[in-house]
Scaffold this active site. Structure first.
Site, PDB file in Angstrom:
ATOM      1  N   LYS A   1     -49.537  -5.608  36.548  1.00 14.11           N
ATOM      2  CA  LYS A   1     -47.868  -5.499  36.655  1.00 14.11           C
ATOM      3  C   LYS A   1     -47.267  -4.990  38.085  1.00 14.11           C
ATOM      4  CE  LYS A   1     -45.688  -3.218  33.531  1.00 14.11           C
ATOM      5  NZ  LYS A   1     -45.202  -2.041  34.238  1.00 14.11           N
TER       6      LYS A   1
ATOM      7  N   ARG B   1     -38.726  -0.406  27.582  1.00 12.14           N
ATOM      8  CA  ARG B   1     -39.908  -0.660  26.961  1.00 12.14           C
ATOM      9  C   ARG B   1     -39.540  -0.870  25.408  1.00 12.14           C
ATOM     10  NH1 ARG B   1     -44.553   1.820  29.417  1.00 12.14           N
ATOM     11  NH2 ARG B   1     -43.887   3.040  31.238  1.00 12.14           N
TER      12      ARG B   1
ATOM     13  N   ARG C   1     -62.050   0.556  35.579  1.00 10.94           N
ATOM     14  CA  ARG C   1     -61.153   1.319  36.412  1.00 10.94           C
ATOM     15  C   ARG C   1     -61.479   2.846  36.008  1.00 10.94           C
ATOM     16  NH1 ARG C   1     -54.669   0.363  36.689  1.00 10.94           N
ATOM     17  NH2 ARG C   1     -54.740   1.926  34.691  1.00 10.94           N
TER      18      ARG C   1
ATOM     19  N   ARG D   1     -62.083   8.773  35.003  1.00 10.69           N
ATOM     20  CA  ARG D   1     -61.145   9.273  33.994  1.00 10.69           C
ATOM     21  C   ARG D   1     -61.901   9.180  32.793  1.00 10.69           C
ATOM     22  NH1 ARG D   1     -55.616   5.527  34.695  1.00 10.69           N
ATOM     23  NH2 ARG D   1     -55.201   6.015  36.897  1.00 10.69           N
TER      24      ARG D   1
ATOM     25  N   ARG E   1     -53.351   2.450  22.879  1.00  7.31           N
ATOM     26  CA  ARG E   1     -52.201   2.348  24.188  1.00  7.31           C
ATOM     27  C   ARG E   1     -51.627   0.882  24.182  1.00  7.31           C
ATOM     28  NH1 ARG E   1     -54.989   3.834  29.158  1.00  7.31           N
ATOM     29  NH2 ARG E   1     -53.190   3.047  30.260  1.00  7.31           N
TER      30      ARG E   1
END
Length: 205
Positions: A23, A98, A137, A143, A154
């Protein structure tokens, strides 16, 4: 505000998409061709905190504590940003609303100045594909906390929060879903076609 001023306003667009849907990348492209500012909650938070505004200070307390910034702080920030001079020519919202409550707040805020959203784009992707993207990623960026269970949680939260909002905009015939599979350029071609079909592309773009 006069009706002439209202008529001169540019497009008001919202982009939705799950984490990892691409996005952010597409939001930059959309803002460029529409010639409008891309407005994200992250940027609004950072600007308010940098400026030391009351809302910024309140947001910082929540964020420093690792807590979710409530609507009572987020929504007034967004309203103030939409009232800024550069947003009068149109805008692209990314990351807000959201939830369905935020969608109602946005509707009422825009209505106060005779505005409404012209188009809501939702980039749709297969959750398993998104999980693979985000795990990749996370590995590249180091991460270690972005594990598969965390990522899937999530995505579930995103789906639960946004599903009523997606239905809300679909019922108003404002929602267009974009297939997010494929390369960045392939997804962008799909988005650009929709923008053209809705007569939103700025001349010469």
């Amino acid at each position: 505000m006069t009706s002439k001023e209202a008529d001169q306003r540019g497009p008001a667009v919202l982009i939705l998409g799950a984490p990892g849907a691409g996005k952010g990348t597409q939001a930059k492209n959309i803002a460029k061709v529409l010639d409008v500012p891309a407005i994200s909650t992250g940027a609004i938070f950072r600007q308010n905190m940098a400026d030391g505004t009351e809302l910024g200070n309140r947001a910082k307390k929540y964020m420093d504590a690792g807590e979710f910034v409530p609507d009572s702080v987020t929504s007034p920030m967004v309203k103030a940003r939409l009232e800024a001079p550069d947003a009068q020519k149109g805008f692209l919202l990314d990351g807000y609303p959201r939830t369905i409550d935020q969608a109602y707040y946005l509707r009422n805020t825009l209505a106060e100045s005779g505005r409404e959203l012209d188009l809501v784009l939702e980039i749709t992707v297969d959750f398993d594909e998104v999980v693979k993207r985000l795990l990749n990623r996370a590995e590249i960026e180091g991460r270690s906390d972005d594990t598969e269970p965390v990522i899937r949680h999530r995505l579930e939260v995103y789906h639960e929060q946004t599903e009523p909002m997606v239905t809300y905009y679909a019922d108003q015939d404002k929602l267009v879903q974009i297939d997010g599979e494929g390369t960045i350029d392939e997804v962008w071609e799909r988005i650009y076609k929709v923008l053209e079909e809705h007569g939103l592309v700025a001349e010469g773009k």
